[in-house]
Design a protein around this motif. Structure first.
Motif, short mmCIF file in Angstrom:
data_model
loop_
_atom_site.label_atom_id
_atom_site.label_comp_id
_atom_site.label_asym_id
_atom_site.label_seq_id
_atom_site.Cartn_x
_atom_site.Cartn_y
_atom_site.Cartn_z
N LYS A 1 0.85 -1.05 -0.07
CA LYS A 1 0.09 0.04 -0.03
C LYS A 1 0.96 1.34 0.00
O LYS A 1 0.53 2.42 -0.67
N ALA A 2 2.00 1.14 0.65
CA ALA A 2 3.02 2.43 0.82
C ALA A 2 3.65 2.52 -0.73
O ALA A 2 3.71 3.78 -1.23
N LEU A 3 3.65 1.58 -1.37
CA LEU A 3 4.43 1.57 -2.59
C LEU A 3 3.62 1.81 -3.82
O LEU A 3 3.98 2.55 -4.70
N THR A 4 2.46 1.30 -3.92
CA THR A 4 1.57 1.32 -4.87
C THR A 4 0.32 2.12 -4.76
O THR A 4 -0.49 2.43 -5.63
N GLY A 5 -0.14 2.29 -3.40
CA GLY A 5 -1.37 3.06 -3.13
C GLY A 5 -2.44 2.11 -3.31
O GLY A 5 -3.73 2.38 -3.21
N GLN A 6 -2.47 0.83 -3.36
CA GLN A 6 -3.35 -0.15 -3.67
C GLN A 6 -3.25 -1.44 -3.00
O GLN A 6 -2.12 -1.82 -2.52
N ALA A 7 -4.27 -1.58 -2.43
CA ALA A 7 -4.24 -2.91 -1.49
C ALA A 7 -4.14 -4.36 -2.20
O ALA A 7 -3.82 -5.34 -1.64
N HIS A 8 -4.52 -4.09 -3.58
CA HIS A 8 -4.33 -5.36 -4.43
C HIS A 8 -3.67 -4.95 -5.71
O HIS A 8 -3.67 -3.91 -6.05
N GLY A 9 -3.29 -5.97 -6.38
CA GLY A 9 -2.56 -5.65 -7.75
C GLY A 9 -1.73 -6.58 -8.02
O GLY A 9 -1.58 -7.84 -7.46
N PRO A 10 -0.72 -6.30 -9.06
CA PRO A 10 0.30 -7.40 -9.37
C PRO A 10 1.28 -7.97 -8.52
O PRO A 10 1.29 -7.19 -7.54
N ASP A 11 1.81 -9.17 -8.45
CA ASP A 11 2.87 -9.54 -7.73
C ASP A 11 3.77 -8.46 -7.73
O ASP A 11 4.33 -7.76 -8.67
N MET A 12 4.51 -8.18 -6.40
CA MET A 12 5.34 -6.96 -6.33
C MET A 12 6.71 -7.21 -6.79
O MET A 12 7.41 -6.16 -7.13
N SER A 13 7.01 -8.60 -6.83
CA SER A 13 8.38 -8.92 -7.30
C SER A 13 8.27 -8.22 -9.05
O SER A 13 9.48 -8.23 -9.43
N ASP A 14 7.04 -8.58 -9.71
CA ASP A 14 7.10 -8.02 -10.97
C ASP A 14 6.90 -6.48 -10.90
O ASP A 14 7.43 -5.63 -12.13
N VAL A 15 6.30 -5.69 -10.14
CA VAL A 15 6.29 -4.32 -9.99
C VAL A 15 7.42 -3.66 -9.83
O VAL A 15 7.59 -2.50 -10.53
N MET A 16 8.25 -4.03 -9.05
CA MET A 16 9.42 -3.50 -8.50
C MET A 16 10.27 -3.10 -9.68
O MET A 16 10.65 -1.74 -9.54
N PRO A 17 10.87 -3.82 -10.78
CA PRO A 17 11.56 -3.38 -11.88
C PRO A 17 10.71 -2.37 -12.90
O PRO A 17 11.55 -1.65 -13.41
N LEU A 18 9.40 -1.97 -12.43
CA LEU A 18 8.79 -0.87 -13.35
C LEU A 18 8.71 0.16 -12.48
O LEU A 18 8.54 1.21 -13.05
N LEU A 19 8.95 0.27 -11.28
CA LEU A 19 8.87 1.55 -10.53
C LEU A 19 10.05 2.38 -10.91
O LEU A 19 11.01 2.13 -10.84
N GLN A 20 9.52 3.64 -11.48
CA GLN A 20 10.44 4.83 -11.44
C GLN A 20 10.65 5.62 -10.43
O GLN A 20 11.65 6.44 -10.20
N VAL A 21 9.72 5.81 -9.62
CA VAL A 21 9.80 6.77 -8.70
C VAL A 21 8.97 6.25 -7.33
O VAL A 21 7.99 5.37 -7.50
N VAL A 22 9.50 6.49 -6.10
CA VAL A 22 8.77 5.81 -5.09
C VAL A 22 8.48 7.07 -3.97
O VAL A 22 9.41 7.57 -3.32
N ARG A 23 7.37 7.46 -3.96
CA ARG A 23 6.88 8.53 -3.22
C ARG A 23 6.70 8.38 -1.58
O ARG A 23 7.17 9.26 -1.04
N ALA A 24 6.60 7.11 -1.45
CA ALA A 24 6.83 6.77 0.19
C ALA A 24 8.18 7.05 0.83
O ALA A 24 8.15 7.35 2.12
N ARG A 25 9.28 7.35 -0.10
CA ARG A 25 10.56 7.62 0.47
C ARG A 25 10.45 8.84 1.05
O ARG A 25 11.35 9.43 1.64
N GLY A 26 9.57 9.76 0.67
CA GLY A 26 9.63 11.18 1.24
C GLY A 26 10.41 12.08 0.20
O GLY A 26 10.72 13.12 0.27
#
Length: 441
Positions: free
Chosen positions: A416-441
């Motif tokens: 929820k912190a990384l995608t803003g979603q309670a459900h969605g794709p497998d996070m192992s697949d999501v991480m290589p697509l993340l360009q920005v992580v806003r939860a880092r502040g």
């Protein structure tokens, strides 16, 4: 050869009711290797618009219902005039002069006397002098077809045996006072001239069919085989006709309904066959049988289109969506991975944009108050992008070691912190697509 036709009037956008008619006629021709004609019934000069004619063709092309030839009734006015003259000569077309008010008074009188409100054929008794006098009074004559008052019978492809007493039906008006040829006549001439062998249309046309059978025979041809499908109602059985304007093919397309979903539903709705997603018209044609459709009103719920749309879109190969993904700005080296990851979490193709926004711009973190300190600590253990397939496992192991959390209490707050979603794709697949992580502040 089997020949069918879809004959819409270009006076508005076609809707799900029209589509049902078009699809049934198309599938009959497709299954038999025959001819499917698109015929624009545009004799109503005031209401027919080119923009609607264009829209009808655009809607059919989007659905893949391609026609073998296109005809326009407005190109055939001379032919209608020729055939009308033949009917006059044979005594089957006669001129009448009653006003709508006079006809209404006649109907009320017949009903009060317990008689069916059928035209009394007063026009047949008019002499040439009577007609001249009426014209001198400023009246314009119009033309009715003289029905043989006998039973009109046919075996309907859906309803079974039909028998209508022509004496219970008014002689139909075929040509208006302004010269406009009406549907009943123009359609009969066209079906005869074009060799139409099968016609499927709504059950509200049954009486029209009875009169058209006689008209076609009077023109010297044999009528086609007719079938009349049930009319659509809303999901609760309510009348649908008042809502059809909101169920146009144009609106459904713009709202993201997949064409395969719409075709799959409409090809089986009201039949004994289950509704299943079919990805080609050949598949639909293979299992199509008119005899499997019933006569009872058929419930249509637009919500039923969404599970089918989800299934259709999730099954699309990457090549079919490559241009759409490129337009979102997804880097070429991530495009196919993005489709593989996002495709299983969408209903409409437009939903892809939301997932790319999450990956490219960072999601608004969803952090429950009780998880705030945990997330703040966890984010110190996440390196900046880019990420690999191994990042999620390495990150969660590190967080687990540092905080002692495990299972859902570990994974859900991080998702929820990384995608803003309670459900969605497998996070192992999501991480290589993340360009920005806003939860880092």
């Amino acid at each position: 050869m089997t020949t069918t036709r879809f004959a819409p009037s270009p006076t508005g956008h076609i809707h799900v009711g029209n589509l049902r008619t078009a699809l049934m006629n198309y599938l009959i021709a497709r299954k038999a290797g025959g001819t499917f004609i698109l015929r624009l019934d545009d004799t109503d000069r005031e209401r027919s618009k080119q923009e609607y004619a264009d829209g009808i063709q655009r809607d059919l092309e989007w659905l893949g219902l391609t026609w073998d030839r296109i005809e326009r009734q407005s190109d055939r006015l001379d032919r209608y005039g020729e055939m009308a003259q033949e009917l006059r000569a044979s005594g089957r077309l006669y001129e009448v002069f009653e006003t709508p008010t006079e006809l209404d008074l006649k109907r009320k009188k017949q009903l009060n006397m317990g008689r069916p409100p059928v035209y009394d054929r007063a026009g047949l008794k008019l002499s040439a002098e009577d007609k001249d006098r009426l014209r001198a009074e400023g009246r314009a004559g119009y033309w009715r077809f003289l029905l043989d008052q006998e039973r009109i019978e046919w075996t309907d492809g859906i309803l079974g045996g039909i028998s209508i007493d022509a004496a219970s039906v008014s002689d139909p008006v075929l040509i208006r006072a302004d010269g406009q040829v009406l549907y009943t006549f123009a359609s009969s001439v066209d079906d005869a001239d074009m060799g139409v062998t099968h016609i499927v249309r709504g059950a509200d046309h049954v009486t029209n069919t009875a009169t058209q059978i006689q008209i076609i025979r009077a023109l010297g041809s044999e009528p086609p085989a007719f079938a009349h499908h049930s009319l659509l109602t809303g999901a609760q059985g309510e009348e649908l006709s008042k809502r059809l304007g909101t169920l146009s093919i144009k609106d459904l397309r713009e709202n993201g309904v997949a064409p395969e979903a719409l075709l799959s539903l409409m090809a089986r709705l009201g039949s004994s066959q289950p509704v299943e997603l079919k990805t080609s018209l050949d598949e639909l044609a293979e299992g199509f049988e008119l005899s499997q459709f019933g006569a009872s009103p058929t419930k249509f719920d637009a919500e039923d289109l969404w599970p089918l749309t989800r299934e259709a879109n999730q099954a699309l190969p990457f090549d079919r969506v490559r241009a759409r993904i490129d337009a979102l700005g997804v880097p070429a080296d991530l495009a196919e991975r993005f489709w593989r990851v996002a495709s299983q979490n969408i209903t409409r193709l437009d939903d892809l944009a939301g997932w790319w926004d999450i990956f490219s711009q960072g999601a608004e973190p969803q952090i429950d108050p009780e998880d705030a300190d945990f997330i703040a600590q966890a984010m110190t253990l996440l390196p900046p992008p880019p990420y690999s397939d191994a990042t999620w496992g390495e990150f969660t192991n590190a967080v687990k070691q540092a905080t002692g959390r495990k299972g859902k209490g570990l994974f859900m707050p991080l998702r929820k912190a990384l995608t803003g979603q309670a459900h969605g794709p497998d996070m192992s697949d999501v991480m290589p697509l993340l360009q920005v992580v806003r939860a880092r502040g």
